[in-house]
Every structure is written in structure tokens, then in C-alpha cells.
Design a protein around this motif. Structure first.
Motif, PDB file in Angstrom:
ATOM      1  N   ALA A 293       0.833  -1.202   0.000  1.00  0.00           N
ATOM      2  CA  ALA A 293       0.000   0.000   0.000  1.00  0.00           C
ATOM      3  C   ALA A 293       0.869   1.255   0.000  1.00  0.00           C
ATOM      4  N   ALA A 294       1.954   1.229   0.771  1.00  0.00           N
ATOM      5  CA  ALA A 294       2.869   2.371   0.795  1.00  0.00           C
ATOM      6  C   ALA A 294       3.499   2.586  -0.579  1.00  0.00           C
ATOM      7  N   LEU A 295       3.862   1.506  -1.243  1.00  0.00           N
ATOM      8  CA  LEU A 295       4.500   1.609  -2.554  1.00  0.00           C
ATOM      9  C   LEU A 295       3.553   2.181  -3.604  1.00  0.00           C
ATOM     10  N   VAL A 296       2.276   1.776  -3.561  1.00  0.00           N
ATOM     11  CA  VAL A 296       1.347   2.135  -4.645  1.00  0.00           C
ATOM     12  C   VAL A 296       0.330   3.186  -4.239  1.00  0.00           C
ATOM     13  N   HIS A 297       0.497   3.820  -3.072  1.00  0.00           N
ATOM     14  CA  HIS A 297      -0.548   4.734  -2.597  1.00  0.00           C
ATOM     15  C   HIS A 297      -0.785   5.909  -3.529  1.00  0.00           C
ATOM     16  N   ASP A 298       0.205   6.275  -4.326  1.00  0.00           N
ATOM     17  CA  ASP A 298       0.061   7.426  -5.220  1.00  0.00           C
ATOM     18  C   ASP A 298      -0.065   7.043  -6.695  1.00  0.00           C
ATOM     19  N   ILE A 299      -0.396   5.788  -7.007  1.00  0.00           N
ATOM     20  CA  ILE A 299      -0.400   5.400  -8.416  1.00  0.00           C
ATOM     21  C   ILE A 299      -1.522   6.051  -9.206  1.00  0.00           C
ATOM     22  N   GLY A 300      -2.441   6.723  -8.520  1.00  0.00           N
ATOM     23  CA  GLY A 300      -3.474   7.461  -9.242  1.00  0.00           C
ATOM     24  C   GLY A 300      -3.001   8.820  -9.734  1.00  0.00           C
ATOM     25  N   LEU A 346      -6.695   0.967   1.874  1.00  0.00           N
ATOM     26  CA  LEU A 346      -5.640   1.845   2.391  1.00  0.00           C
ATOM     27  C   LEU A 346      -5.307   2.955   1.407  1.00  0.00           C
ATOM     28  N   VAL A 347      -5.236   2.617   0.119  1.00  0.00           N
ATOM     29  CA  VAL A 347      -4.945   3.629  -0.901  1.00  0.00           C
ATOM     30  C   VAL A 347      -6.071   4.661  -0.953  1.00  0.00           C
ATOM     31  N   GLU A 348      -7.306   4.202  -0.883  1.00  0.00           N
ATOM     32  CA  GLU A 348      -8.446   5.115  -0.957  1.00  0.00           C
ATOM     33  C   GLU A 348      -8.514   6.053   0.246  1.00  0.00           C
ATOM     34  N   LEU A 349      -8.049   5.587   1.405  1.00  0.00           N
ATOM     35  CA  LEU A 349      -8.172   6.372   2.633  1.00  0.00           C
ATOM     36  C   LEU A 349      -6.904   7.138   3.001  1.00  0.00           C
ATOM     37  N   HIS A 350      -5.841   7.020   2.212  1.00  0.00           N
ATOM     38  CA  HIS A 350      -4.559   7.547   2.693  1.00  0.00           C
ATOM     39  C   HIS A 350      -4.526   9.074   2.823  1.00  0.00           C
ATOM     40  N   LEU A 351      -5.457   9.771   2.193  1.00  0.00           N
ATOM     41  CA  LEU A 351      -5.497  11.230   2.316  1.00  0.00           C
ATOM     42  C   LEU A 351      -6.478  11.719   3.375  1.00  0.00           C
ATOM     43  N   ARG A 352      -7.297  10.826   3.892  1.00  0.00           N
ATOM     44  CA  ARG A 352      -8.386  11.235   4.773  1.00  0.00           C
ATOM     45  C   ARG A 352      -7.886  12.045   5.974  1.00  0.00           C
ATOM     46  N   PHE A 353      -6.766  11.659   6.529  1.00  0.00           N
ATOM     47  CA  PHE A 353      -6.244  12.314   7.725  1.00  0.00           C
ATOM     48  C   PHE A 353      -5.954  13.795   7.504  1.00  0.00           C
ATOM     49  N   HIS A 354      -5.612  14.170   6.275  1.00  0.00           N
ATOM     50  CA  HIS A 354      -5.095  15.522   6.057  1.00  0.00           C
ATOM     51  C   HIS A 354      -6.145  16.606   6.260  1.00  0.00           C
ATOM     52  N   GLY A 355      -7.417  16.235   6.416  1.00  0.00           N
ATOM     53  CA  GLY A 355      -8.408  17.227   6.791  1.00  0.00           C
ATOM     54  C   GLY A 355      -8.487  17.415   8.294  1.00  0.00           C
TER      55      GLY A 355
END
Length: 478
Positions: A293-300, A346-355
Motif C-alpha cells: 500500500a505504501a508503494l502504490v498509494h500514489d499510483i493514481g 488503504l490507498v483510498e483512505l490515505h489522504l483522509r487524515f489531512h483534513g
């Protein structure tokens, strides 16, 4: 050579009974037996495991006969490839007849033929550090291709021409990257050149075998080495094309990070946090889900990159797009549904914290964070923390404190409200009784409403929950 034999013999002392007894049985029956490959390499590195590989002049039927009555369990699942397995005490043993194997140009399955001697068997192996043997029961060290020298120099070479080796089995190109990641070794320039020239040959290998090598690589101590080699040689473009795609051309003002390097750094930082997981084999055990998940979290990001008029760059919704890409790629690589669900979540939620740091979350928002993460919450904690690669110490410390605060609040709410088992305050039977309805879609809708109430207001007493349910139902009836 004598010094090498002494070193190997010393490491083999703890398995002397197994090695000697087995060697004597084969010798008495007129067959040769040799400890071979990884166990010999690992004995020299001082990291011998409980899995032992042997090669022998005996054919599978003879091997099976010799093991029965000595081993505690015998199995022949690898018979088609000349391998018989067994268990003896704490040791798992595989014994394979001298062999050669090769892939035809369009085949996914190797053609196996039995060999006639040890030198021929060692010569068909992938790398010189795996082409060493110890003949038993005499414990004579065999190294016809200079593996001990390559081990000392920490380099991966093939016993013969790399082109021939990779033609015999293209998966060896993936194994080169995997061993670089596991051992921290360099790969010889001629081997890298052959991998680059022959990268397309990996297409004949089944997705399952590619997947297994990728998992071992990602779970190795030095995954960056192996992944960088896959990208450099073009193999990644064929087995995990989303990874090299992260090497975005940076805009002329350099206003966004190198996404590829950032992803490798996030992977490495996630490894440092693995001890937070309650792993079945103990804290700090490599966890493929969180690492991948860490490796591919930004593949979008490549799909969502947009340049604005002021020269800045945006990647809106790359989390959602990335989760879909992860599902597609992992499905193609034949990962299990459980693994696919975990990584994509995990990839879908990895930005959620930043709010969270933009003004604080309500208790309702914290509950939703926990509910949406589900059984991946601890891994999400790791991924989110690892995703901070800024060199600005103040910013990094601020993010760390903010996430500490979020985890503290999750812990407090969990203790008060049993967040791990978050459910509505009324169950399905109570809903049907209160509303006077039978099973059906309305019960499901009412359940969802009550769960939202639970999220917004925390636990409620039955009377309050019933009043809210009746009001909701009356409004629906209109």
C-alpha cells in the motif's frame, strides 16, 4: 577451500544428525546426496533456516522409498518436477533429482528432464551464490562456478551466460531483483544488460509466479534495491507498470515532488513502523499489505495530474483513482480478494487524515474514520505517518503531533464507546417491531439511518434511538 569447508561445517553442526543420517541412507543405497542452493548460501552468511534443499542422483520413486521409515511425514506434491518432500523434527526437507529445465518461447510451464551429475545440476541454477553444494555424509564443499567469491563480493552472477540462464527460465530475472532486495547484493552488469534485453520474456511466466516473487521482494530487507532494478531493466513496465509511471516529468518550476522516489521512501518509512502491528510472527514481521500500500498509494497521480495556469500541479481524486488501479493490477496478478480489499482500502483512505489538522474533527468525524478503516485501521495509521516525507522538520513534527492527537482521540472514544464493534443502538428485530414491518429493504435503510445516528451522536439509550427512528420513518412516509 579448507577454511570454507570449516565455516560451512561449523554452521551445519546443528543439523548434523539430519544431514549425516540422510546422507548415509542414500550412500548405502548407491546414490549421491548434496545439500544445495539457498541453505548452503545461508550457512555461509550465518543465517541457516529450517528449510533444507537437497539434490540427488536418485529418481523420485527411490527418494520416496528412502524417506519412508525415516521421516515423520512424506509428500510428493512436486513429483512432476522431480521433488519429494518430508518433515524430520523441526526440519522441512525437499529432495530433487538432478535435473535441467527450460521454457519454450511461448510456454508458461518448464520442460523438466533429469540430469546425470551434480556439476550439471549446479550449472543450470540461477546464480552462482545458489550454485554451491555440500556433499553428504562427508560434508565436502562443492563450488564449480565461484559462488563463494561472489558471496564475498556481494554480487549476483549467473553460472553461465545470463542470456542462456534467462532463456531457460525467465522468472530468474525477477529472482535477480528479489535476491538483490533480500541480500543487499549488487547485480553484475552483464546480468542487468540481459534482463533489459530480455524483459519481454517475463510475459510467458504465470501471473501467480510473478506475484510470489514480487511479494518476497517487497517483504525483503532492502526492497528499494529490487524495485529500482525492475524499473531500470523494464521488467516493472511489464509486471507492475504503475510503478515506473510514477516517474513523472517534473514541471519546469519543480513544484511537485518526484512521485516515484517519494513512494519508495514511504515504503521504507512504513517498514520502520511495522513494529506497531500485532503480527502473528511477532512485532516487526514484514507486512506485505502495508508495504505494498505504501508503494502504490500514489499510483493514481499520473492519471489525475493537471497543470494550472499559475504553473502549479494538482492530483485531485488520485486516492479514488489509485484504489481502482490497485484493484485492477492486483487482480491481474492473482492476489486474493482479501489482499486486494485491504490494499485498495488503504490507498483510498490515505489522504483522509489531512483534513484533520484544518480545524479539528468532531467526534462524529473520528468515528467515521474508524468505521471506514475497519480492520485496516492500524495499517492506515502506519501508512499515513509514513506518507510524510517532507524535509521541513517543523512541518514533519506538526504532522506527527497532529496524528498523535487523532490516535489519542480514537483511543479515548474506543474505550468509551467500543468503536471496534460499532453498531446501531437498535437491531433488526427491534426495528421491525417498532415500525411494524417485515424483513426487506426498509429494514436495511432504517439500520443505515441508525448507524449514522450512532456516528453523529455516539451511543444512545433505546428510548432516544426509538424516538429518532420513529421520526425518520414518519418523514419517509410523508
Amino acid at each position: 577451500m579448507v577454511e570454507v569447508q570449516q565455516r560451512v561445517s561449523s554452521e551445519l553442526e546443528r543439523i548434523g544428525v539430519v544431514v549425516d543420517e540422510l546422507g548415509e541412507r542414500f550412500e548405502a543405497a548407491g546414490h549421491s546426496l548434496h545439500l544445495v542452493g539457498g541453505p548452503v548460501r545461508d550457512a555461509m552468511l550465518g543465517r541457516l533456516q529450517n528449510d533444507l534443499d537437497f539434490t540427488t542422483s536418485a529418481h523420485p520413486d527411490a527418494v520416496e522409498r528412502l524417506l519412508k521409515g525415516w521421516a515423520e511425514a512424506v509428500w510428493d506434491i512436486g513429483r512432476a518436477f522431480g521433488t519429494i518432500g518430508c518433515r524430520k523434527g523441526d526440519w522441512t526437507i525437499e529432495i530433487t533429482t538432478f535435473r535441467s529445465e527450460a521454457y519454450s518461447a511461448d510456454s508458461r510451464k518448464p520442460e523438466v528432464a533429469y540430469g546425470t551429475d551434480l556439476a550439471g545440476d549446479l550449472g543450470r541454477r540461477d546464480f552462482t551464490v545458489n550454485a554451491m553444494a555440500v556433499s553428504v555424509p562427508g560434508r565436502v564443499f562443492e563450488d564449480p562456478f565461484g559462488g563463494i567469491g561472489d558471496l564475498a563480493h556481494r554480487v549476483l552472477r549467473t553460472p553461465g551466460r545470463p542470456e542462456d540462464s534467462f532463456s531457460d527460465d525467465p522468472l530468474r530475472m525477477m529472482r535477480a531483483a528479489r535476491f538483490a532486495a533480500q541480500l543487499g547484493f549488487d547485480v553484475a552488469p552483464d546480468v542487468v544488460a540481459a534482463m533489459t534485453a530480455m524483459a519481454e520474456r517475463i510475459d510467458v511466466i504465470s501471473a501467480e509466479r510473478v506475484r510470489d516473487e514480487l511479494v518476497k521482494l517487497v517483504c525483503a530487507p532492502y526492497p528499494r534495491r529490487g524495485l529500482a532494478l525492475l524499473v531500470e531493466t523494464g521488467l516493472a513496465a511489464r509486471v507492475l507498470p504503475e510503478l515506473p509511471a510514477l516517474q513523472l516529468e517534473r514541471d519546469e518550476h519543480h513544484r511537485h515532488k518526484d512521485v516515484y522516489e517519494h513512494s519508495l521512501t514511504v515504503l521504507e518509512q512504513s517498514m520502520d513502523l511495522e513494529e506497531r502491528l500485532a503480527a502473528p510472527d511477532g512485532p516487526g514481521t514484514p507486512d506485505f499489505i502495508v508495504r505494498f500500500a505504501a508503494l502504490v498509494h500514489d499510483i493514481g497521480k499520473p492519471r489525475t495530474r493537471r497543470f494550472l495556469e499559475d504553473g502549479s500541479v494538482t492530483f485531485h481524486h488520485h486516492d479514488v483513482v489509485g484504489a481502482k488501479l490497485v484493484r485492477k493490477r492486483m487482480k491481474a496478478l492473482r492476489f486474493s480478494g482479501e489482499q486486494i480489499d485491504a490494499v485498495s482500502k488503504l490507498v483510498e483512505l490515505h489522504l483522509r487524515f489531512h483534513g484533520y489538522g484544518d480545524g479539528g474533527w468532531t467526534d462524529s468525524a473520528v468515528r467515521r474514520y474508524v468505521r471506514d478503516a475497519g480492520d485496516q485501521l492500524q495499517r492506515l495509521h502506519i501508512l499515513t505517518r509514513a506518507d510524510c516525507t517532507t524535509r521541513n522538520r517543523r512541518k514533519a513534527e506538526r504532522l506527527r503531533r497532529t496524528y498523535d492527537d487523532l490516535e489519542r482521540r480514537i483511543g479515548e472514544l474506543a474505550e468509551q464507546e467500543e468503536l471496534d464493534a460499532m453498531r446501531p443502538d437498535l437491531d433488526g428485530n427491534q426495528i421491525m417491531r417498532i415500525l411494524g414491518i417485515g424483513p426487506g429493504r426498509d429494514v436495511g435503510e432504517a439500520y443505515k439511518f441508525l448507524l449514522e445516528q450512532r456516528m453523529d451522536h455516539g451511543p444512545q439509550d433505546p428510548a432516544t434511538a426509538e424516538a429518532a427512528l420513529r421520526a425518520w420513518w414518519a418523514e419517509r412516509q410523508g
